[in-house]
Design a protein around this motif. Structure first.
Motif, mmCIF file in Angstrom:
data_model
loop_
_atom_site.group_PDB
_atom_site.id
_atom_site.type_symbol
_atom_site.label_atom_id
_atom_site.label_comp_id
_atom_site.label_asym_id
_atom_site.label_seq_id
_atom_site.Cartn_x
_atom_site.Cartn_y
_atom_site.Cartn_z
ATOM 1 N N ALA A 65 78.458 57.306 16.613
ATOM 2 C CA ALA A 65 78.650 58.723 15.884
ATOM 3 C C ALA A 65 79.200 59.468 17.128
ATOM 4 O O ALA A 65 79.897 60.502 16.712
ATOM 5 N N GLN A 121 72.497 54.018 17.259
ATOM 6 C CA GLN A 121 72.147 55.353 17.047
ATOM 7 C C GLN A 121 72.246 56.063 18.147
ATOM 8 O O GLN A 121 72.125 55.548 19.457
ATOM 9 N N PRO A 122 72.636 57.308 18.214
ATOM 10 C CA PRO A 122 72.504 58.311 19.185
ATOM 11 C C PRO A 122 71.043 58.244 19.780
ATOM 12 O O PRO A 122 70.173 57.887 19.246
ATOM 13 N N VAL A 123 71.175 59.044 20.858
ATOM 14 C CA VAL A 123 69.769 59.171 21.661
ATOM 15 C C VAL A 123 69.359 60.431 21.980
ATOM 16 O O VAL A 123 70.346 61.244 22.502
ATOM 17 N N ARG A 150 68.139 51.580 23.361
ATOM 18 C CA ARG A 150 68.708 51.749 22.066
ATOM 19 C C ARG A 150 69.522 50.447 21.761
ATOM 20 O O ARG A 150 70.380 50.203 22.713
ATOM 21 N N GLU A 189 76.070 52.331 11.766
ATOM 22 C CA GLU A 189 75.137 53.433 11.911
ATOM 23 C C GLU A 189 76.075 54.848 11.338
ATOM 24 O O GLU A 189 75.269 55.723 11.109
ATOM 25 N N ALA A 471 63.729 51.375 15.761
ATOM 26 C CA ALA A 471 65.220 51.745 15.446
ATOM 27 C C ALA A 471 65.238 53.265 14.962
ATOM 28 O O ALA A 471 64.503 53.708 14.182
ATOM 29 N N HIS A 472 66.234 53.724 15.508
ATOM 30 C CA HIS A 472 66.701 55.276 15.308
ATOM 31 C C HIS A 472 65.827 56.088 15.631
ATOM 32 O O HIS A 472 65.959 57.338 15.752
#
Lengths: 505, 505
Positions: A65, A121-123, A150, A189, A471-472
């Motif tokens: 992303a 995914q972003p964090v 992640r 994602e 997850a996520h």
């Protein structure tokens, strides 16, 4: 690098009890019985390298992303595939992040496809108890020794276990009983917007057509140890809805203005709120987009039987704990919750923004507002139709100016219980003394429709033991060594499950 | 430091034409006629220092919402007051940012109060064409030479012009005809949560009781040059509404979870959206909070007459341009828009947040969502009553779990047209050949209720010529020298207006 020593490990593996019951004999590509003991021994011997491989993978951030580390992680993933024995590994250009196409010719009659993703995914780094890209080995209370990071369970951990299986087979001097095809992407994602450009490439299609199916490596055991086999996944429509003064022709056109003007100036933020409010019921739980549920396929009698079995064995308390949820929508009981989870579409707000969201106050009338939303689809809904229905729903209520940006959308996927890779998977688990529960569908999404849909129409699913979660979310983890008394497997067991699956095909 | 030279300035001042018509004679404290020519000359002579004083003030950021530079700007403001002749300048501790209490004893019979604020709104720096704290002199097309910066018009520019007036009087060897009391705060942009702790201090109250009224320095000319005199301001209730899984007992309790869970898990973000939707009409323009408008005082016949006059003279196109708005709510015409603007409460979304708002997608079900909102009040609404009604409105609809955080709220303020400081202000403007339009009320808010309400019950208002705009938005500016043909005054004219007001009291 490692926070736990080898001895602790072995003790953990012995304590799990389950490893001992795995089959040590399988049929090789030649049809002859093959003793897999040397492979299992190699798994144990190579454990340190296998852990380090997963850590190396996680330590290379790959946030699609935000385009963070994508190019580097694509290269790393290609290296990891080559190191695991893939003879041909190609980077596949797309209009977005590149995909990967890799083949391992074992000289076997059968060929099996696997789907990989290398993005994460972003964090929100400050929410993590251990830095998301440190990939630390952590002693997680009541769970065991885990890698926190992640991508730990989604998907670098399970994919790392799969690669560890190939390393162990080779180290044991055995030949793989099946040829392998791997197709990978770096945009899962994002909703896999360009993955069709990888799959529908002529050379890739030719290779995939030879496959029995396409499986995704997974850690399919829940915290209670239950093995989960899934027959499909929901589709997804991920969109961003934006209301703005500019598009609307009302409200502030160019930028935020003083909030005292609200008395006489229209508000794009209120417009978005009121438009969003029409998309779901008052309690936020029933999709109200006109005609959205028309194409929902009724739950079949086979699915109802599977759900009965699932409800009887599923660990509801475990799920509530993992997700931090005290009750389900409408206070549904287990059976009703499960049926809804697998068979109903959902409309979710992933993100919401307008104006000033910092500390204290800023008195402004924002000129734009947006919501990120995902709609999950079940057969026979299609992403294209849902996007059209959403547009029509808004238009009909006068919200023609609200822009719908399609960020990533694809159809649901469905594979028959009777399909060969699924039956093989079930047989392997049963031979290991496990009694898998079968999920008619995964609530999450993956772009399996590219395999199960036209033109390939292949079976597709998930395979692999072990456990992980988050997850996520924050503190995503993948179990390396279960805590005492836990019934799920650690990294060795997960790796072994891939060996057994490949040799049982 | 200066981007424009002195010559350009003088040419600009001459071009404005209006300066020449200002009165050069006024009555001093002794009752004798005073020739103000030397003061006006000093204003021109000291222009460079006056500009630099405003720049120095702006260059010291003082964002109350983020506690940026507050302590430093409080000290700077105290220094500026001392330099302007205030003999006693005290920092007034509060439970928040400190206030200031300053007195200038001119040995006069009359005393006048002034209200200062030294804090400013937050900034989105990347949206600015000139850095918000650089306080650059910029040639703004169609407007003139302006200082661009956060606080330029709200309130460091006008307050700087007021101080320049005191400097000019002293430099001309004159005595001020009135004693001065200044009460200042550093939390105006937070809704003045602790300003009552400054005003209701015994010593301050004693000083304020002697005042004819309390005025706020302003740049009351619009882009078309119209002079605006306002008789009151709306009150404000600034709140943050938060929905969370934790408070609700439904949805994710501890953190965001995977968005596929929406099918079976309640969503605090949807809850907030649906709750917000009940607060206003479908078009977002009519407050629908139960009973909110019950206490709204009908527009009086005097106010109707003022509005008729206002509508006839008000430059609608100018406002539409300044705010970047093409049409008013309900496509109201000028007269109806103005009446609504001054007499009706509004409910505004200042900010809205949930989940992931970065680039691309993140598939999560957020565990919390919040909205920042402001409700503007007109007489006889009170902040306390509105807060209670908002709570009751949400409770009645089952939203007891939605937390209302009161960030800063106070009552509306109202001063009679007949009050002496207002009549003085009008007389000064008329003597200068200007024909002010009178606003029954300002759409914005300031904590004048502390002066107009019990126990002080003093007249309160705004005074001062000149022009600026962009308060609370990007590229906020204060005019130093009007573009050719413009009818509003620059810094010299604004400064002169304060001199004239003080000598006319």
């Amino acid at each position: 690098m490692l926070d736990i020593d080898r001895r602790t490990f072995i003790a953990g593996a012995a304590a799990s009890g389950l490893l001992a019951s795995f089959p040590r004999l399988a049929r090789g590509a030649s049809g002859k019985a093959v003793d897999l003991s040397p492979v299992y021994d190699k798994i144990t011997e190579q454990r340190r390298q296998s852990i380090e491989r997963i850590q190396r993978w996680i330590q290379q951030p790959s946030i699609s992303a935000q385009n963070v580390g994508i190019a580097e992680c694509c290269d790393l993933t290609m290296d990891l595939l080559r190191e695991a024995g893939f003879g041909a590994v190609k980077k596949m250009k797309t209009d977005g992040h590149p995909g990967i196409f890799a083949t391992l010719d074992a000289g076997a009659k059968q060929t099996m496809g696997f789907y990989f993703m290398y993005d994460v995914q972003p964090v929100e780094e400050k929410e993590w108890s251990s830095p998301p890209f440190a990939a630390r080995l952590v002693d997680k209370a009541g769970v065991g020794k885990v890698i926190v990071g992640r991508g730990a369970v989604n998907q670098k951990g399970p994919q790392g276990a799969f690669l560890a299986a190939l390393h162990a087979v080779r180290a044991a001097g055995l030949k793989l009983p099946v040829n392998l095809v791997v197709v990978a992407e770096g945009e899962e994602e994002l909703g896999s917007p360009h993955f069709s450009q990888v799959v529908w490439n002529d050379e890739v299609m030719k290779a995939l057509e030879k496959c029995q199916g396409v499986m995704m490596p997974a850690a399919d055991q829940s915290l209670s140890g239950t093995v989960n086999v899934v027959l499909g996944a929901k589709g997804i429509v991920y969109v961003e809805l934006e209301a703005s003064g500019k598009a609307w022709g009302r409200g502030p056109r160019d930028g935020e203005i003083h909030s005292s003007m609200k008395a006489v100036v229209d508000s794009p933020a209120w417009r978005l709120v009121q438009a969003l409010g029409t998309l779901v019921s008052a309690d936020g739980n029933e999709p109200m987009i006109d005609g959205l549920t028309d194409a929902v396929r009724p739950v079949s009698s086979q699915q109802k039987k599977l759900l009965d079995d699932l409800a009887a064995r599923w660990d509801e308390a475990d799920w509530k704990r993992v997700f931090g949820v005290d009750r389900w929508v409408n206070d549904l009981d287990e059976r009703a919750m499960l049926e809804r989870y697998v068979s109903r579409p959902s409309v979710n707000i992933d993100g919401l923004y307008a104006g000033y969201i910092g500390e204290g106050s800023k008195t402004i009338l924002p000129h734009r507002a947006f919501a990120k939303m995902d709609i999950r689809l079940v057969p026979d809904m299609t992403a294209k139709d849902v996007l059209a229905k959403l547009r029509k729903h808004l238009d009909r209520r006068g919200y023609k100016d609200i822009v719908i940006k399609n960020i990533g959308s694809y159809d649901p996927t469905d594979t028959a219980l009777e399909a060969r890779p699924i039956q093989t998977e079930l047989a392997v688990y049963k031979a290991a003394g496990l009694d898998p529960v079968i999920w008619p569908r995964l609530g999450g999404s993956w772009p399996g429709y590219l395999f199960t849909g036209k033109p390939l129409e292949l079976p597709a699913g998930h395979v692999g033991l072990g456990h992980g979660s988050g997850a996520h979310a924050k503190d995503e983890y993948f179990v390396i060594e279960p805590a005492a008394g836990k019934k799920y497997l650690g990294l060795d067991g997960a790796t072994r499950s891939f060996v057994d699956f490949l040799f049982a095909l």
